[in-house]
Enzyme design. Sequence first.
Site, PDB file in Angstrom:
ATOM      1  N   ASP A 343       0.836  -1.193   0.000  1.00 50.72           N
ATOM      2  CA  ASP A 343       0.000   0.000   0.000  1.00 50.72           C
ATOM      3  C   ASP A 343       0.878   1.253   0.000  1.00 50.72           C
ATOM      4  O   ASP A 343       1.862   1.333   0.752  1.00 50.72           O
ATOM      5  CB  ASP A 343      -0.896  -0.018   1.252  1.00 50.72           C
ATOM      6  CG  ASP A 343      -1.783   1.191   1.362  1.00 50.72           C
ATOM      7  OD1 ASP A 343      -2.648   1.378   0.492  1.00 50.72           O
ATOM      8  OD2 ASP A 343      -1.601   1.964   2.328  1.00 50.72           O
ATOM      9  N   GLU A 379       1.645  -0.526  -5.013  1.00 51.05           N
ATOM     10  CA  GLU A 379       0.717   0.548  -5.338  1.00 51.05           C
ATOM     11  C   GLU A 379       1.622   1.764  -5.551  1.00 51.05           C
ATOM     12  O   GLU A 379       2.116   2.350  -4.583  1.00 51.05           O
ATOM     13  CB  GLU A 379      -0.271   0.808  -4.205  1.00 51.05           C
ATOM     14  CG  GLU A 379      -1.279   1.893  -4.556  1.00 51.05           C
ATOM     15  CD  GLU A 379      -2.215   2.235  -3.410  1.00 51.05           C
ATOM     16  OE1 GLU A 379      -3.387   2.539  -3.679  1.00 51.05           O
ATOM     17  OE2 GLU A 379      -1.774   2.220  -2.240  1.00 51.05           O
TER      18      GLU A 379
END
Length: 708
Positions: A343, A379
Site C-alpha cells: 500500500d 501501489e
Amino acid sequence: MQLWPGERYPMGATYDGTGTNFAIYSEVAEGVELCLFDEADTERRVALSEVDAFVWHGFAPGLEPGTRYGFRVHGPYDPGRGLRCDPSKLLLDPYATAIDGQVRWGPALYGYDPDDPGRRSGRDSAPYVPRSVVTNPYFDWGSDRPPRVPYHDTVIYEAHVKGLTARHPGIPERLRGTYAGLAHPVMIEYLRRLGVTAVELMPVHQFAHDERLVAAGLANYWGYNTIGFFAPHQQYAATNRLGQQVQEFRGMVKALHAAGIEVILDVVYNHTAEGDHRGPTLSLRGIDNSQYYRLRPDDPALYVDTTGCGNSLNAGSPHCLQLIMDSLRYWVREMHVDGFRFDLAATLARDFYEVDRLATFFEVAQQDPVVSMVKLIAEPWDLGPGGYQVGNFPPLWMEWNGKYRDTTRDLWRWQPATLAEFASRVCGSADLYQDDGRKPVASVNFVTCHDGFTLADLVSYDQKRNEANGEDNRDGENHNRSWNCGAEGPTGDPDILALRARQRRNLMATLLLSQGVPMIGHGDELGRTQRGNNNAYCQDSSLTWVDWEGADERMLEFTRRLIELRREHRVFHRRHFYTGRPVRRAAGTPIPDLEWFTFDGRLMTDDDWETDFGRSVALFLNGDGINERGSRGERYTDDSFLVFFNASEIPLEFVVPGQEYGDKWQVVIDTVDPVPAAEPDVVAPGARIPVRERSLMVLGRLVGPAAG
C-alpha cells in the site's frame, strides 16, 4: 519471576519448548520492563536488564504460548526533540505474532493531557491497550508447497476476508467472515471454478479501528491502520482462543494452496495506527519514536506525512527497515504466503521528501533470498510531492497500473483522445515497463478495486453517494471516470439495464484479454454494488459484503468463460511484449505478431489514431507469433484471434481481414450476448460482421479439420 539473560535475536517473543525469549530494540530507552498478564488480567512487571546493541532481552523459563504480555519503556519524554518514552503507557510488541483484544479509546492512551496538550498525562494506559500474545511456532504443514504460478499465468482476485464470506449461505454461520470461512470447501471450490490463481487479501495484519469511527458507530473495515506487522487480525478468527488466529490463518493458506491458489497479502508498511503528534501511544512511538517514524527536520515534534494518515514509517532507519524485512520474511517462511501488495509503496521509496527508486528498502528487498523470491506488487503512488510513480519501480516489481484503469474506463465511457493510449494499455503498457527490462507482467491491470466504485456502480452512477460515511459526502474521489448509462442509480428501464450489463461485460472482457496480470475486485463477477459509495472504508455491513443470493449468474458465467479463454490461449498472456515484426510461418505470407485495423478492414495509420476514428478499432493477435519457450524448453504455439472494439454510439460492420490472416473465423465472445451460440457461424475473409454500439467481440481463427 526471574529472567535469564536470553538472546538479542530473534526479536519479539520466541517460544522454544522450554520457555520464551523476549527481545525489543530501543536506542533511547533507559530501562525496559516486560509486563505479564494472568487470566485475571493482573499485571506483573519484570525488568529486562540485559542489553546488547540497543536490544533489551531476557529469557523466561517455563513461560508457555498463550501468555499475554506488553512492554513499558523508561526514557526521555521531550516531544520537541522527537522523544516520547513514557512508562505509563503499555506498549504492544512490534514483533508480536498474535494480539488479543482491540484498542479501547480513552484519554489514557495519549502521552499528553487532552485538556492541556502542553502537559504530560502520566495516566496508565494498560486498561485500554490490547495484549501481545506468545504463540506456538509449530504447525503441521504436511506436504504444503507454494503453487508458484508463473507471473504470466496469474489472475488475481482482490478479496476481503470478511466481506467475501460474511453472507455466503453455504458457509456455516460461525465461520462466516473468518479465515476458516475463506478456507471452507464451498469457498475454495468457488474460487477454483472461477479460475483465479491468487487471492490478494486486503489487510490482515492486526489493525486498530479509528477513535472517530468508533465514536460514530462505524469501523475501519478496510484495515489500512496497522498496529501489528506480524499478527493476523484477531477479529477474522473463528475462535477466541489466545493465539488461535495464527493457526487458523495457516490452515487457510494450506487449503488454498491445495487448490493451486496463491495467497498475496495487501500490507501497510507506510504508516501505523498511532497517527500524528496528537495520536495515541500504542507501540513504536513509545519505544523509539525517532527511529521508527519520519520526523520533520524543522520541528521533530511533528511527523512527515506522505500517506494522509498522520505519520510515515522511516524505512531509511536500519532498525525500522529490519522490522519491515523481518515481517515480510516471517509471513513467507512461517505463514507460507506467496507475495505482497504494498500500500502506498512510494512512501517506502522516499529519501526524506523525494521518491528514489534506488531507496534502501528496494535494494534490500532485491538482495533478500526470501523476499525476492515471492510476488512483489507496488501501489506505485502516495500523497506526497512527486508521489505518482507508475512505471518507475525497480525491475523486480509488479505495479498496480492506474493508467490502465483510467484509460480503459475512458474508452468505454466514450471520452475523446484515448484510443492510442488504450492500444498501449491493452498490449501490456510497453511505454511504462519495457525500457527498464521488465515484461508485460509488470503491469497489474485493473478496472476496479476496493477503493472506488464497484464494477456495477461504475456503470450506474456519475456521482458518489457517500453520505453513510458521516462526512457530508466530502470523502472519496470526485472524478470517477464513470457513466450511469442514462439514469443515476437504480432504475427499472430495461434498455438502461441492458446497456449497463453490456458495459460490465465490456470492461471485464477488456481486462481479461489484455496483456499483463489482471486483477478482479471481489464480487464484480457477481454484480456486487455498494449503492454508489466509492469510499466504503468504514462500512462493515451488508453494504460492502458480497450478496451471494443476489448474484448475477450470467455475469459470473461470462467471467468464467473469459478466464478460461485466457488460460487456454497464450496469445492473451504472453511472456514478452509484441514486436510488430513479421513472423515466418510454415505456409503463407509472414504476418506481424499483432496488427491494428480500422473497423472497415484497413491497417490503422497515424492519422487514424490521432482522430480516434469513431472510438472503434480491430486488433489481430497472431498465434504463430508467440515464439516463446517454457522453463523446460517447450515451445508455445497458439491460435490467432481478432478482437473488435466498438466503443462508439453507433453499430458498425467490422470487416474480417484478408486471407493471409486466416481462412475461417468464428465468434467466441460477444458482450451483446453473453451466452455463446451452440454452433456459431463460420465467416471468411472480407465478411462484414455486425457489431453493436458499445460492445466487444472476439473471433477465433479455425485451423485444421475445424476450418474444413
